[in-house]
Design an enzyme around this catalytic site. Structure first.
Site, PDB file in Angstrom:
ATOM      1  CD  GLU A 119      -3.174  -0.854   0.716  1.00  0.00           C
ATOM      2  OE1 GLU A 119      -3.349   0.214   0.086  1.00  0.00           O
ATOM      3  OE2 GLU A 119      -4.031  -1.744   0.815  1.00  0.00           O
ATOM      4  CG  ASP A 165      -6.309   0.656  -5.088  1.00  0.00           C
ATOM      5  OD1 ASP A 165      -7.343   0.083  -5.458  1.00  0.00           O
ATOM      6  OD2 ASP A 165      -5.531   0.172  -4.250  1.00  0.00           O
TER       7      ASP A 165
END
Length: 185
Positions: A119, A165
């Site tokens: 992430e 994303d």
């Protein structure tokens, strides 16, 4: 080798915060994929505290209206790269983190089984910091020394229609070019 025998990265730029949200990978699984994500809590936020709390099951969902949908959610990622390039590891790379969700690409399903989730603190609306990209490149090069990585994919590639994303500001060309160069050395 920067990874210990238990799949934890040994580097002075990494903080360990073991998440309870993981399990073992299926027997005989080859870890050959990195899935790149971005996350911000709340949306467009720049603090990693809420993300850490989410991955550690201690997020107070009453703190922000958008957190209500996260109540009872148990998720994690192997790594989080902050805007300054610092890294937090939540799950051993040997174990299965819960980052990909329902996923399918390249005639494969359940990407949590064989991938490492990374992430980046940020969102799909703004560019990532150079320090994040530099650290991501270094992290992937180090992972490649321990795991037989073949693929670097976006969360949006393995969950199309469900996820967007890391978004349009993520610099794929620079990442893949530098990783290829580093691995050739």
């Amino acid at each position: 080798m920067w990874f210990d025998d238990d799949g934890w990265l040994r580097a002075d730029w990494v903080t360990r915060m073991p998440s309870p949200n993981y399990d073992t990978r299926p027997l005989g699984t080859r870890i050959d994929t990195v899935v790149v994500h971005c996350i911000s809590l709340p949306e467009r936020g720049r603090s990693k505290q809420y993300i850490e709390d989410l991955f550690l099951n201690r997020l107070d969902t009453s703190l922000h209206d958008s957190f209500g949908e996260l109540h009872g959610l148990h998720v994690s990622s192997h790594f989080l790269i902050d805007r300054d390039g610092s890294v937090t590891q939540f799950v051993s790379a040997d174990n299965r983190a819960w980052h990909a969700g329902i996923s399918c690409a390249m005639d494969r399903q359940n990407f949590n089984h064989f991938s490492i989730g990374i992430e980046l603190l940020g969102d799909v609306y703004t560019p990532f910091e150079p320090a994040q990209m530099d650290r991501l490149k270094l992290l992937i090069v180090e992972l490649k020394k321990t795991y037989p990585l073949k693929y670097i994919l976006a969360h949006s590639e393995i969950a199309p229609g469900r996820k967007t994303d890391p978004g349009p500001f993520f610099e794929w060309k620079g990442l893949r070019k530098s990783i290829t160069y580093e691995l050739a050395l």
